[in-house]
Design a protein around this motif. Structure first.
Motif, PDB file in Angstrom:
ATOM      1  N   PRO A  65       0.860  -1.180   0.000  1.00 50.57           N
ATOM      2  CA  PRO A  65       0.000   0.000   0.000  1.00 50.57           C
ATOM      3  C   PRO A  65       0.903   1.238   0.000  1.00 50.57           C
ATOM      4  O   PRO A  65       2.092   1.127   0.274  1.00 50.57           O
ATOM      5  N   LYS A  66       0.335   2.375  -0.321  1.00 51.07           N
ATOM      6  CA  LYS A  66       1.149   3.589  -0.264  1.00 51.07           C
ATOM      7  C   LYS A  66       1.462   3.861   1.210  1.00 51.07           C
ATOM      8  O   LYS A  66       0.570   3.934   2.044  1.00 51.07           O
ATOM      9  N   LEU A  67       2.755   3.976   1.492  1.00 51.84           N
ATOM     10  CA  LEU A  67       3.148   4.170   2.884  1.00 51.84           C
ATOM     11  C   LEU A  67       2.678   5.527   3.400  1.00 51.84           C
ATOM     12  O   LEU A  67       2.636   6.500   2.656  1.00 51.84           O
ATOM     13  N   THR A  68       2.338   5.549   4.681  1.00 50.67           N
ATOM     14  CA  THR A  68       2.059   6.846   5.305  1.00 50.67           C
ATOM     15  C   THR A  68       3.399   7.570   5.455  1.00 50.67           C
ATOM     16  O   THR A  68       4.456   6.943   5.375  1.00 50.67           O
TER      17      THR A  68
ATOM     18  N   GLN B 178       5.482   6.033   8.160  1.00 49.20           N
ATOM     19  CA  GLN B 178       6.107   4.765   7.755  1.00 49.20           C
ATOM     20  C   GLN B 178       7.291   5.042   6.829  1.00 49.20           C
ATOM     21  O   GLN B 178       8.351   4.446   6.969  1.00 49.20           O
TER      22      GLN B 178
ATOM     23  N   THR C 289      -0.154  -0.520  18.485  1.00 47.81           N
ATOM     24  CA  THR C 289      -0.750  -1.670  17.802  1.00 47.81           C
ATOM     25  C   THR C 289      -1.563  -1.171  16.608  1.00 47.81           C
ATOM     26  O   THR C 289      -2.322  -0.227  16.725  1.00 47.81           O
ATOM     27  N   GLY C 290      -1.329  -1.808  15.464  1.00 52.53           N
ATOM     28  CA  GLY C 290      -2.071  -1.415  14.267  1.00 52.53           C
ATOM     29  C   GLY C 290      -1.490  -0.203  13.548  1.00 52.53           C
ATOM     30  O   GLY C 290      -2.125   0.382  12.676  1.00 52.53           O
TER      31      GLY C 290
ATOM     32  N   LYS D 289       3.624  -1.498  11.517  1.00 53.60           N
ATOM     33  CA  LYS D 289       5.043  -1.840  11.676  1.00 53.60           C
ATOM     34  C   LYS D 289       5.479  -2.874  10.645  1.00 53.60           C
ATOM     35  O   LYS D 289       6.562  -2.795  10.072  1.00 53.60           O
ATOM     36  N   THR D 290       4.590  -3.850  10.407  1.00 47.63           N
ATOM     37  CA  THR D 290       4.944  -4.919   9.476  1.00 47.63           C
ATOM     38  C   THR D 290       5.305  -4.382   8.096  1.00 47.63           C
ATOM     39  O   THR D 290       6.210  -4.883   7.429  1.00 47.63           O
TER      40      THR D 290
ATOM     41  N   ARG E  10       1.428 -13.152   4.671  1.00 50.80           N
ATOM     42  CA  ARG E  10       1.770 -11.750   4.446  1.00 50.80           C
ATOM     43  C   ARG E  10       3.218 -11.606   3.961  1.00 50.80           C
ATOM     44  O   ARG E  10       3.503 -10.813   3.068  1.00 50.80           O
TER      45      ARG E  10
ATOM     46  N   VAL F 177      -2.825   3.067  11.241  1.00 47.13           N
ATOM     47  CA  VAL F 177      -2.896   3.405   9.821  1.00 47.13           C
ATOM     48  C   VAL F 177      -4.315   3.571   9.332  1.00 47.13           C
ATOM     49  O   VAL F 177      -4.642   4.530   8.659  1.00 47.13           O
TER      50      VAL F 177
ATOM     51  N   ASP G  95      -5.534 -10.519  14.722  1.00 50.44           N
ATOM     52  CA  ASP G  95      -6.016  -9.339  14.015  1.00 50.44           C
ATOM     53  C   ASP G  95      -7.386  -9.642  13.429  1.00 50.44           C
ATOM     54  O   ASP G  95      -7.513 -10.082  12.304  1.00 50.44           O
TER      55      ASP G  95
ATOM     56  N   ARG H 128      -9.956  -2.714  15.869  1.00 48.76           N
ATOM     57  CA  ARG H 128      -9.053  -2.672  14.720  1.00 48.76           C
ATOM     58  C   ARG H 128      -9.774  -2.269  13.438  1.00 48.76           C
ATOM     59  O   ARG H 128      -9.235  -2.418  12.361  1.00 48.76           O
TER      60      ARG H 128
HETATM   61  P1  ADP Z   1       1.198  -3.465  13.590  1.00 50.16           P
HETATM   62  O1  ADP Z   1       2.129  -4.583  13.238  1.00 50.16           O
HETATM   63  O2  ADP Z   1       1.884  -2.160  13.837  1.00 50.16           O
HETATM   64  O3  ADP Z   1       0.216  -3.818  14.676  1.00 50.16           O
HETATM   65  P2  ADP Z   1       0.193  -3.965  10.963  1.00 50.16           P
HETATM   66  O4  ADP Z   1       1.474  -3.881  10.247  1.00 50.16           O
HETATM   67  O5  ADP Z   1      -0.382  -5.306  11.251  1.00 50.16           O
HETATM   68  O6  ADP Z   1       0.294  -3.162  12.329  1.00 50.16           O
HETATM   69  O7  ADP Z   1      -0.847  -3.083  10.156  1.00 50.16           O
HETATM   70  C1  ADP Z   1      -2.200  -3.015  10.499  1.00 50.16           C
HETATM   71  C2  ADP Z   1      -3.055  -3.034   9.237  1.00 50.16           C
HETATM   72  O8  ADP Z   1      -2.843  -1.867   8.453  1.00 50.16           O
HETATM   73  C3  ADP Z   1      -2.733  -4.208   8.329  1.00 50.16           C
HETATM   74  O9  ADP Z   1      -3.947  -4.768   7.897  1.00 50.16           O
HETATM   75  C4  ADP Z   1      -1.957  -3.582   7.171  1.00 50.16           C
HETATM   76  O10 ADP Z   1      -2.146  -4.282   5.963  1.00 50.16           O
HETATM   77  C5  ADP Z   1      -2.547  -2.190   7.085  1.00 50.16           C
HETATM   78  N1  ADP Z   1      -1.595  -1.183   6.572  1.00 50.16           N
HETATM   79  C6  ADP Z   1      -0.304  -1.028   6.927  1.00 50.16           C
HETATM   80  N2  ADP Z   1       0.251   0.029   6.297  1.00 50.16           N
HETATM   81  C7  ADP Z   1      -0.703   0.555   5.523  1.00 50.16           C
HETATM   82  C8  ADP Z   1      -0.752   1.691   4.620  1.00 50.16           C
HETATM   83  N3  ADP Z   1       0.311   2.473   4.444  1.00 50.16           N
HETATM   84  N4  ADP Z   1      -1.923   1.932   3.998  1.00 50.16           N
HETATM   85  C9  ADP Z   1      -2.991   1.158   4.198  1.00 50.16           C
HETATM   86  N5  ADP Z   1      -3.012   0.081   5.022  1.00 50.16           N
HETATM   87  C10 ADP Z   1      -1.893  -0.222   5.693  1.00 50.16           C
END
Ligand code: ADP
Ligand code: ZN
Length: 742
Positions: A215-218, A221, A246-247, A250-251, A284, A401, A570, A610
């Motif tokens: 996805p387009k990074l924020t 990020q 959380t959410g 980070k991934t 993922r 996000v 999740d 979430r």
């Molecule tokens: P964390 O590990 O920080 O708890 P995740 O990496 O699991 O969070 O992300 C939470 C959700 O947000 C996931 O479903 C992920 O696909 C989505 N996500 C992450 N980055 C973006 C982004 N830049 N734009 C849209 N969705 C995103």
């Protein structure tokens, strides 16, 4: 007879000599002659050697032209066989193991052995796993009848019935504490059947992998990714703490870093807590990185073997796994990610007692790689380091996000909640209301409780006594499905006690376990579809995935369980999380108790809200004013960390000092007391500076499986620890002594 003797001059064998690290507590290596058929031999290969009266598999750590000076040449035996054509362990891993051995008080061989998958510690990997299965429907009456004459068979049948399918024999023994013999008898009677399960080549192979794009990074990020990519480009050691709620995505940061690493032609290792290693997680990574090796404890020997070779040969460049994946023999390692780095499961609680965080950083240092530690609630060690110039570099993600917000947390003071007459209070009024509302809106809920069984203890109102296990210093737990009082340590079970062993008056069952919650919830909400997830319902490996899939697809409304439900899940449809007893972590005499409590609440809370529907968390506690609970209810990690670190500093606990726990155990009290006293004296004779040696004293659990225990706590600093080193190493070689760096 001298084995493999190849002619000699003055009794000195010809050929080369190998130093072999063996899996024994003795902190030295052993010299063997290398017969010419075993050449060319290189460090990192596994070999089979004669050792004492047995044979043993060890790892070559050095090869030399000269015999070792300290062993008479005619005493040196020969290697029996070389098990690898190419070294299985890289030079960096050999050095890493050496470092682990020094830091965690074990031998080089023990550390190396822990690096190798079990399959490779043996000569020949197993290809199938023995399983056992119940062949007939057995009624409760039949089990009760069997119980009278053959209690062990009854227990076996009850567990197999509960498992609901073929159970691995090893798992059966772990869970029941029984030997195989009741199973053999039952097999003769035709009640059970043994079989063998094929090794699954890849348990995650079936899940659908859709190559997806990022996805387009924020912008937050992107800023994190830029920093990490910059570090990767320099190709030298660097380490980050990614602090993101959380959410917060980070991934996605990890994934970008990994993609970059692959483009550089380097490999990446991602460590996640065992419990978070779900198809969800794996798919993922596969979707973005292509071929990914998954290393986890559920893997079978042959499978691990194959994956190790694929990694060693550079055929697979990304590894995802639990703690031990840290040791994947990846050539040209570029990145190690430790997700949920605060998780206590990253500390190994058997030899070698290492923490994956320390080892990950060390490995990156040795190999010029980049390390990312990620968490919403970083370990205080990591936080302190990030606050320090020259320590971890801090990266932050402060917002969710998906626009989601953190759930509101309501703390319920259980001291003022009144149970119904004659009932034990399980759910507080606010939680009952919230649960009712969620069910009515057709939303889902997670209830968390860190206690399995029906009730964790019996209490005598007359004399205050409780009912303990005969061989362990611990209260027996009532498990209703077995109608037994069970010891969670030695697995001993007995009929539930009626009267107090102290005074003979009636005893009362106290406290709440998951079975009791299930019972209460089901009574209050008869139509709610509830799944319980704890060690008693998860007897087969497959059960965990089955229940989660069921919950995820909407077949269940409420997921109730122990820490299995607390982490990493999740499910956007979950809008309510109930923490039934937030204080349990606080009752342990441990300097990390507050930190654990805070983390747990923050993590469980992270399961709620979430999606755009938002979420709510209800936390039941008897200590509503405790700083950890207050801070968690405000999602205020930073303040909590500051306060807690001040306290650690004041008392010299990690990260501001070193702490170790020594545990001694033996059958006889006198013996264990003597060993512990002698150890304390030796330590005191060597202590310098601010070192404190506390004990020996009786640990919280003085008796375990019939053995008596003593402990010594050491609080010291770097120099103080250095001065104690030799004493600690000597102790670590002794039987019945554990040296545990905390
Ligand atoms: P964390 O590990 O920080 O708890 P995740 O990496 O699991 O969070 O992300 C939470 C959700 O947000 C996931 O479903 C992920 O696909 C989505 N996500 C992450 N980055 C973006 C982004 N830049 N734009 C849209 N969705 C995103
Ligand atoms: Zn016991």
């Amino acid at each position: 007879m001298v084995v493999g003797f190849q002619g000699s001059l003055f009794g000195v064998p010809e050929g080369r000599f190998a130093q072999i690290a063996l899996d024994t507590p003795v902190r030295r290596e052993f010299a063997y002659c290398v017969p010419s058929r075993c050449e060319p031999l290189a460090p990192g290969c596994r070999v089979r050697v004669p050792f004492g009266r047995r044979e043993s598999v060890g790892v070559v750590v050095a090869v030399d032209d000269h015999p070792p000076a300290n062993v008479p040449p005619d005493r040196i035996k020969s290697l029996l066989a070389v098990l690898d054509v190419e070294p299985l362990l890289t030079p960096a891993l050999l050095r890493l193991a050496h470092r682990i051995a020094d830091d965690t008080y074990c031998s080089w061989g023990q550390a190396l052995s822990a690096m190798l998958p079990a399959a490779l510690r043996r000569d020949r990997p197993r290809r199938t796993i023995p399983v056992v299965e119940l062949l007939k429907e057995v009624s409760t009456e039949e089990i009760e009848e069997l119980e009278k004459k053959h209690p062990k068979q009854a227990k076996a049948v009850a567990y197999l019935q509960q498992a609901g399918g073929p159970m691995e024999v090893r798992e059966f023994r772990n869970r029941t504490g029984l030997s195989k013999s009741p199973l053999d008898t039952l097999a003769k009677k035709g009640w059970v059947k043994f079989g063998r399960k094929q090794e699954v080549l890849d348990p995650f192979a079936d899940i659908e992998v859709v190559r997806d794009s990022s996805p387009k990074l924020t912008s937050a990020q992107q800023a994190c990714v830029d920093e990490v990519i910059g570090a990767l480009g320099r190709e030298v050691y660097d380490a980050f703490l990614l602090f993101g709620i959380t959410g917060s995505g980070k991934t996605e940061v990890y994934l970008h870093a990994m993609e970059h690493c692959l483009e550089q032609g380097r490999g990446a290792i991602v460590l996640v807590p065992e419990i978070a290693l779900t198809p969800q997680t794996v798919s993922r990574f596969r979707a973005r990185c292509g071929q990914v090796a998954v290393l986890h404890s559920g893997l079978t020997d042959a499978e691990r073997h194959d994956q190790w070779l694929a990694i060693r040969e550079g055929r697979v460049r990304v590894v995802v796994g639990a703690r031990s994946a840290l040791f994947a023999p990846m050539p040209r390692l570029g990145l190690i990610v430790l997700d949920e780095e605060h998780e206590s499961s990253f500390k190994q609680e058997s030899t070698p007692r290492y923490h994956a965080r320390d080892v990950a950083l060390e490995r990156c240092r040795l190999e010029g790689a980049v390390c990312i530690l990620g968490s919403a609630t970083p370990a205080l060690e990591s936080w302190a380091s990030a606050m320090n110039p020259g320590g971890l570099r801090l990266l932050e993600l402060r917002e969710r996000v998906a626009g989601g917000v953190l759930p509101s947390i309501q703390v319920v003071d259980m001291r003022v909640q009144k149970p119904e007459k004659g009932k034990w209070l399980v759910l507080s009024q606010p939680l009952v209301k919230a649960l009712g509302d969620a069910l009515q809106r057709k939303e889902r809920a997670i209830l968390f409780l860190n206690q399995r069984g029906f009730a964790p203890a019996w209490h005598c109102k007359s004399c205050g006594g409780s009912v303990h296990c005969k061989t362990c210093d611990v209260a027996l737990t009532y498990h209703r499905w077995r109608k037994k009082a069970i010891c969670h340590y030695c697995l001993h079970e007995e009929p539930p006690p009626q009267v107090c062993t102290g005074c003979g008056r009636p005893v009362e069952m106290v406290g709440v376990g998951t079975e009791r919650v299930e019972d209460s919830v089901q009574r209050m909400f008869p139509h709610a579809r509830l799944a319980r997830m704890d060690r008693d319902t998860m007897l087969r490996r497959e059960s965990y995935e089955e229940v989660l899939a069921d919950f995820g697809s909407g077949n269940k409304d409420i997921l109730l369980g122990t820490q299995m439900v607390a982490k990493g899940l999740d499910f956007p449809e979950v809008t309510l999380v109930g923490v039934l007893n937030a204080d349990t972590a606080l009752h342990h005499p441990d300097f990390r108790a507050s930190e654990r409590c805070f983390n747990l609440i923050a993590q469980v809370a992270g399961r709620a809200g979430r999606s755009a529907r938002g979420g709510k968390v209800v936390v039941q506690t008897w200590l509503p004013d405790h700083p950890a609970i207050l801070a968690a209810s405000k999602h205020d990690y930073v303040r909590f960390a500051q306060k807690e670190l001040e306290e650690r500093k004041l008392f010299g606990f990690p990260p501001y000092g070193k702490a170790l726990r020594l545990t001694f155990e033996a059958e006889h009290r006198q013996r264990v007391e003597q060993t512990a006293e002698e150890a304390a004296a030796a330590l005191r004779a060597n202590m310098v500076g601010r070192t404190k040696i506390l004990g020996p004293s009786a640990p919280p659990m003085e008796k375990l499986r019939g053995r008596i225990r003593r402990q010594i706590l050491i609080k010291t600093d770097r120099d103080g620890l250095h001065a104690l080193r030799e004493v600690l190493y000597a102790l670590s070689e002794k039987q019945g002594v554990t040296v545990d760096p905390l």
